[in-house]
Design an enzyme around this catalytic site. Structure first.
Site, PDB file in Angstrom:
ATOM      1  N   HIS A  84      55.402   7.393  -4.882  1.00  0.00           N
ATOM      2  CA  HIS A  84      54.567   7.140  -6.059  1.00  0.00           C
ATOM      3  C   HIS A  84      53.102   7.419  -5.724  1.00  0.00           C
ATOM      4  O   HIS A  84      52.774   7.913  -4.641  1.00  0.00           O
ATOM      5  CB  HIS A  84      54.781   5.721  -6.595  1.00  0.00           C
ATOM      6  CG  HIS A  84      54.527   4.623  -5.609  1.00  0.00           C
ATOM      7  ND1 HIS A  84      53.303   4.407  -5.005  1.00  0.00           N
ATOM      8  CD2 HIS A  84      55.344   3.652  -5.109  1.00  0.00           C
ATOM      9  CE1 HIS A  84      53.360   3.375  -4.212  1.00  0.00           C
ATOM     10  NE2 HIS A  84      54.586   2.899  -4.232  1.00  0.00           N
ATOM     11  N   HIS A 118      51.585   6.225  -2.286  1.00  0.00           N
ATOM     12  CA  HIS A 118      51.912   7.037  -1.114  1.00  0.00           C
ATOM     13  C   HIS A 118      51.048   8.308  -1.092  1.00  0.00           C
ATOM     14  O   HIS A 118      50.511   8.701  -0.052  1.00  0.00           O
ATOM     15  CB  HIS A 118      53.385   7.441  -1.138  1.00  0.00           C
ATOM     16  CG  HIS A 118      54.337   6.291  -1.211  1.00  0.00           C
ATOM     17  ND1 HIS A 118      55.219   6.137  -2.253  1.00  0.00           N
ATOM     18  CD2 HIS A 118      54.554   5.235  -0.383  1.00  0.00           C
ATOM     19  CE1 HIS A 118      55.945   5.042  -2.063  1.00  0.00           C
ATOM     20  NE2 HIS A 118      55.549   4.479  -0.931  1.00  0.00           N
ATOM     21  N   CYS A 153      61.341 -11.134   4.460  1.00  0.00           N
ATOM     22  CA  CYS A 153      61.306 -10.317   3.237  1.00  0.00           C
ATOM     23  C   CYS A 153      61.931  -8.971   3.553  1.00  0.00           C
ATOM     24  O   CYS A 153      61.386  -8.212   4.368  1.00  0.00           O
ATOM     25  CB  CYS A 153      59.880 -10.138   2.735  1.00  0.00           C
ATOM     26  SG  CYS A 153      59.766  -8.968   1.348  1.00  0.00           S
ATOM     27  N   CYS A 184      59.506  -6.026   2.567  1.00  0.00           N
ATOM     28  CA  CYS A 184      58.467  -5.724   3.561  1.00  0.00           C
ATOM     29  C   CYS A 184      59.062  -5.398   4.922  1.00  0.00           C
ATOM     30  O   CYS A 184      58.363  -4.860   5.785  1.00  0.00           O
ATOM     31  CB  CYS A 184      57.532  -6.920   3.736  1.00  0.00           C
ATOM     32  SG  CYS A 184      56.499  -7.316   2.318  1.00  0.00           S
ATOM     33  N   CYS A 227      58.077 -13.692  -1.557  1.00  0.00           N
ATOM     34  CA  CYS A 227      57.127 -12.848  -0.843  1.00  0.00           C
ATOM     35  C   CYS A 227      55.909 -12.639  -1.732  1.00  0.00           C
ATOM     36  O   CYS A 227      56.042 -12.310  -2.914  1.00  0.00           O
ATOM     37  CB  CYS A 227      57.776 -11.503  -0.498  1.00  0.00           C
ATOM     38  SG  CYS A 227      56.604 -10.224   0.030  1.00  0.00           S
ATOM     39  N   HIS A 251      55.925  -8.702  -2.891  1.00  0.00           N
ATOM     40  CA  HIS A 251      56.966  -8.204  -3.785  1.00  0.00           C
ATOM     41  C   HIS A 251      57.346  -9.185  -4.897  1.00  0.00           C
ATOM     42  O   HIS A 251      58.064  -8.818  -5.830  1.00  0.00           O
ATOM     43  CB  HIS A 251      58.224  -7.843  -2.986  1.00  0.00           C
ATOM     44  CG  HIS A 251      58.040  -6.640  -2.107  1.00  0.00           C
ATOM     45  ND1 HIS A 251      57.625  -6.730  -0.802  1.00  0.00           N
ATOM     46  CD2 HIS A 251      58.193  -5.325  -2.365  1.00  0.00           C
ATOM     47  CE1 HIS A 251      57.550  -5.518  -0.282  1.00  0.00           C
ATOM     48  NE2 HIS A 251      57.869  -4.648  -1.202  1.00  0.00           N
ATOM     49  N   LYS A 275      49.791  -4.523  -7.471  1.00  0.00           N
ATOM     50  CA  LYS A 275      49.880  -3.382  -6.566  1.00  0.00           C
ATOM     51  C   LYS A 275      50.931  -2.411  -7.089  1.00  0.00           C
ATOM     52  O   LYS A 275      52.019  -2.811  -7.516  1.00  0.00           O
ATOM     53  CB  LYS A 275      50.278  -3.855  -5.163  1.00  0.00           C
ATOM     54  CG  LYS A 275      50.495  -2.703  -4.187  1.00  0.00           C
ATOM     55  CD  LYS A 275      51.250  -3.155  -2.941  1.00  0.00           C
ATOM     56  CE  LYS A 275      51.557  -1.965  -2.059  1.00  0.00           C
ATOM     57  NZ  LYS A 275      52.475  -2.287  -0.962  1.00  0.00           N
ATOM     58  N   LYS A 308      57.400   0.566  -6.544  1.00  0.00           N
ATOM     59  CA  LYS A 308      58.641   0.703  -7.301  1.00  0.00           C
ATOM     60  C   LYS A 308      59.267  -0.662  -7.567  1.00  0.00           C
ATOM     61  O   LYS A 308      59.814  -0.910  -8.640  1.00  0.00           O
ATOM     62  CB  LYS A 308      59.629   1.591  -6.533  1.00  0.00           C
ATOM     63  CG  LYS A 308      59.195   3.046  -6.418  1.00  0.00           C
ATOM     64  CD  LYS A 308      59.243   3.760  -7.742  1.00  0.00           C
ATOM     65  CE  LYS A 308      58.933   5.246  -7.588  1.00  0.00           C
ATOM     66  NZ  LYS A 308      58.944   5.974  -8.851  1.00  0.00           N
TER      67      LYS A 308
END
Length: 539
Positions: free
Chosen positions: A31, A34, A140, A143, A163, A166, A314, A317
């Site tokens: 995405h 990255h 997690c 992560c 987490c 996430h 953040k 996905k």
């Protein structure tokens, strides 16, 4: 094929400017987040190539761990099949599409990596840096990280913990593990940070790491024994390496560690590790400690970029906020995409993507200020001088101001992009110069001067247009690392190759040398660099 460039360093004697991105987790397609880091690394390494330096740019994919194993199972394929499919169909093609000129693409499932990883950890085990123990605590999977209590949020029930990255429940793990004696390296790390204050950037990231290490480090669990998708420990194959211990070593395995000592000595230590701020501790604490234990040099800098945000979250996905870069390049174009994120968001800070801001900058900065300037100059050289660049007849105060402006833009951009990784500041300096050139044309009014057919009038017209074209010559070189296709089109339009050679051969050091564009060059008005945008596509 990966978008790789052939910039061989074998046999070279000059130090190599070695830049790495994180290796990205292939549980899904890439995405904007990255691509943000990868484009930044590409611009940085292209800039240093333009300095005439030996450069090596590494990116790649992280392919082991529990999350990938579960994702593959959910899709009815083996983990290796899943990784192969994602890498070849999504990751490598996107980097090629974005014109990423990486020199290597490392995959952690490749034998050139896994064999060296086993040698590395075996060495640590033999030195007594690794011991056997047990672990219990929150983990997690998203992560791939064991979490501290301070890193958890309350969930829907009294016992559920989430987490903080996430926003998903962590799992409680209890299993036999091997541990790396990370706690033994706290003081050494603090001494290293003090002796190398620029090692961690920006300052906010450095402060975070200092606070973390000062609170006393705990030994690190480096193996998992409840699943098998990973690199087996060479002395106990019932265990696979913790995915981060495996992944971090890509920076040395790709550089020739354990396989090509001459190449490794040429490349290592890395000049810059580019990382997202969420993986800073792995790179600024665990990785340096592992290298210390192995007796290897530490990288020179770890630079953490901020997060790209969507709706205050953040971009990821798992949070359903991942946006594909091609959603934007199909509308704005690749070069505008490369420009926008580095111009709009100061590197190292969080920033929110906005379609409206992208459109506004595209129209104002790229289409109107830059693209229109290139079109106007080419059109006037074609109209008044038959497409042949005239020689400058005289160099007055107005022209000297433009020459000085180019010199300032070069020096500022070189410092900010090449040294400080302040891409936004470097681009601001370049586009301030573009505005200055536009202002010069507005003040000099060559379209009015052209009406004076006397030798003096025509000489003045020639000076104005040469000055503007020479300014564009410098701008093309400065923007080449950021917008390579656009810069190449401008270079061709100016006929610069006739006397100066290929754009790729130009150096930052000579960019400010005024008068390099040869008179008599064929100037052509090519395609519009940044055409008018159509309506925003429907969601």
């Amino acid at each position: 094929m990966a978008a790789t460039a052939d910039h061989s360093t074998t046999g070279a004697t000059a130090p190599t400017y070695y830049v790495s991105t994180p290796i990205y987790y292939v549980n899904d397609r890439p995405h904007l987040g990255h691509a943000y880091t990868t484009v930044a690394g590409d611009v940085l390494t292209r800039w240093h190539r333009q300095r005439g330096e030996q450069v090596w740019y590494l990116t790649g994919t992280d392919e082991h761990g529990q999350k990938i194993m579960r994702t593959a199972e959910a899709n009815g394929v083996s983990p290796q099949e899943w990784c192969d499919k994602l890498v070849e169909e999504a990751w490598k093609p996107l980097w090629q599409h974005l014109e990423i000129a990486n020199d290597d693409f490392i995959r952690t499932t490749e034998e050139r990596h896994t064999a060296r990883v086993q040698e590395f950890v075996q060495d640590l085990f033999d030195k007594g840096e690794i011991y056997k123990g047990g672990y219990s605590g929150p983990y997690c999977v998203g992560c791939e990280e064991f979490k501290l209590p301070s890193e958890l949020l309350d969930g829907a029930t009294e016992d559920e913990k989430l987490c903080s990255v996430h926003k998903r429940p962590v799992e409680w793990l209890e299993e036999e593990n091997y541990f790396f004696r990370l706690s033994a390296y706290g003081e050494r790390l603090l001494e290293f940070y003090a002796a190398n204050p620029d090692f961690i950037q920006p300052a906010s990231a450095r402060n975070e790491v200092l606070r973390f290490v000062e609170q006393d480090l705990k030994d690190l669990s480096i193996s998992r024994s409840t699943f098998n998708w990973g690199v087996p420990l060479p002395w106990d194959e019932k265990h696979v390496l913790y995915v981060w211990v495996d992944a971090l070593q890509n920076y040395i395995t790709a550089a020739g560690y354990g396989s090509d000592p001459e190449r490794f000595n040429q490349l290592w230590p890395a000049s810059v590790h580019l990382v997202g701020k969420d993986i800073l501790r792995f790179h600024a604490v665990i990785w340096p400690a592992m290298l210390m234990a192995a007796g290897l040099p530490l990288p020179k800098r770890v630079v953490a970029n901020g997060w790209l945000m969507v709706g205050g979250e953040k971009m990821s996905k798992s949070n359903l906020t991942g946006i594909s870069p091609t959603d934007l390049t199909s509308h704005f174009g690749v070069d505008a995409y490369r420009y926008y994120f580095l111009r709009a968001i100061p590197f190292g800070t969080d920033g929110s993507f906005s379609w409206e801001d992208f459109t506004a900058r595209y129209t104002s900065e790229l289409a109107n200020d830059f693209g229109n300037l290139a079109s106007r100059v080419a059109a006037m050289v074609g109209k008044y001088f038959g497409g042949k660049l005239p020689a400058s007849a005289a160099h007055g105060d107005a022209e000297q101001a433009i020459a000085d402006g180019l010199r300032t833009a070069v020096a500022t951009a070189d410092r900010k992009i090449g040294e400080e990784l302040d891409f936004a500041g470097g681009l601001a300096a370049i586009f301030e110069f573009v505005k200055q050139v536009n202002g010069y044309l507005t003040e000099q009014e060559p379209w009015k001067v052209a009406k004076d057919e006397s030798p003096e009038g025509q000489a003045r017209l020639a000076t104005i247009l040469y000055t503007a074209a020479e300014a564009l010559r410098g701008t093309a070189v400065l923007l080449n690392p950021v917008m390579p296709s656009t810069a190449e089109k401008l270079w061709d339009s100016l006929g610069a190759a006739e006397g100066l050679g290929a754009l790729a051969a130009q150096t930052v050091a000579t960019t400010a040398d005024w008068g390099r564009l040869p008179a008599g060059a064929t100037v052509t008005k090519g395609e519009i660099l940044f055409p008018r945008l159509e309506e925003k596509p429907a969601a």
